[in-house]
Design an enzyme around this catalytic site. Sequence first.
Site, PDB file in Angstrom:
ATOM      1  CE  LYS A  77     -15.199  -9.266   1.171  1.00 43.87           C
ATOM      2  NZ  LYS A  77     -14.212 -10.027   0.374  1.00 43.87           N
ATOM      3  CB  SER A 152     -12.367  -7.516  -1.964  1.00 42.23           C
ATOM      4  OG  SER A 152     -12.659  -8.856  -1.611  1.00 42.23           O
ATOM      5  CB  SER A 176     -10.267 -10.888  -1.142  1.00 44.39           C
ATOM      6  OG  SER A 176     -10.289 -10.124  -2.300  1.00 44.39           O
TER       7      SER A 176
END
Length: 475
Positions: A77, A152, A176
């Site tokens: 990420k 997210s 997330s």
Amino acid sequence: MTGHTIDSIRSGLLAKKFSAEELAREALAFAEAENPKTNAYLTFAPERALAAARAVDEKIAAGIDPGPLAGVPIGVKDVIVTRGLRTTCASRLLANYIPPYDATAVIRLEQAGGVILGKTNCDEFAMGSSNENSAFGPVRNPAALDRVPGGSSGGSAAVVAQGTATLSLGSDTGGSIRQPASFCGVVGVTPTYGRVSRYGLTAFASSLDHIGPFSRTVRDSARLLQVIAGRDEMDATSAFAPVPDYAAALDGNVRGMKIGLPREYFDNLASETGDLILRAVEVLKKLGCETREIRLPHTPYAIACYYVIATAEASSNLARYDGVRYTSRADASDTLSDMYRITRGEGFGAECKRRIMLGTYVLSAGYYDAYYLKAQKVRSLIARDYSEAFEQVDAIVGPVSPFPAFKLGEKVDDPVSMYLSDIYTITGDLAGIPCMSVPCGSTADGLPVGLQVFARHFDETTMFRVTDAYQRASN
Ligand code: GLN
């Protein structure tokens, strides 16, 4: 590429069916070709990936153990820093930021033989539930391209679902990892707070931030967590607790385990999601688990509590993006305060601005006691709900999200309804306990749904045993 697990790659490498370099080349080519469908990767790292793969091949040739993640293609990420490799946090402010160091989790991955293919898209600074807050465009859900992948960590969930990585790292502050895992039909794990070092994880809300794994199987997430977990002197909040051998505990036997079903999570759970969760509970019962109803009475206050604490911490953490210490500074500024104002005004997206304003407000003199301090007290009550429940049960099971993946654009103009999608996930972060999502089927429209499992602090083993047994039984 799409069918691999850690084990299948390892055995392929050791049997010389393919080399790590061949696999990395194929993985990169496949990921680059597939990426336009989902926009899940923001940056590819071919040189880094090939160097890591060659190092694995050299070890194998020399008869040295190539490590537990040998040759495994991994996405990271883009809020987790990588030395020499652009790390944007999906923000215009950091569009050209090249970090001078690696996050501890990244160092550990590569030491274990992992091959980082690139950096995955996400909501800006990890703020969002749909991945639509990225400055580089939304991610599309591989299971339904007109729908969001969740957020997210939408890119990290999507690459595993799409098969453009075998594993990925995400971050979870208020759901997330679990929510996108649920929306995309993969496994996503939020470890106990402090289990994995946050060194090199861009701070959003430091008391809630976690790094955690995505994979297709529970076993692979357990293996990945094993590699990245454990004390790190670079993060004072990382725990000294010893890391057990998670994978060794996965024997499929959960007979007699006590599972709690929170009434607050099941009461309003009509719909297809509810049916799939109840079916999963039946599978656990057939495996010999004993279920009982429990109460988590402070659940209704969780969203308000989270959005006070998370925005307060975010307003403080995001103060560092001032155009001085990091990249991107607005030129059209005559005075220092204009420089700050214009840099931040141009650089941050709408959601970050909303949170900086909200967080600054709840921390301001006169409101601090009414909001921030109050929210901290509520947080303690939510954590206590779980400790009391864990006096009666070994694990708690429920939905991850009230609904499956929604359409792109459906909730962007309504932040409050977006925030409500976090109702079942943020309590786990507020309490700091381990929790995860495991796929438990799809709706009639083919939209994946995840089952959430919570366990006691530092008892990831129990959580993995339940979800692994479930995954074997439900196939
Ligand atoms: N959806 C939540 C938020 O917008 C959670 C984000 C996260 O876990 N990083 O804050």
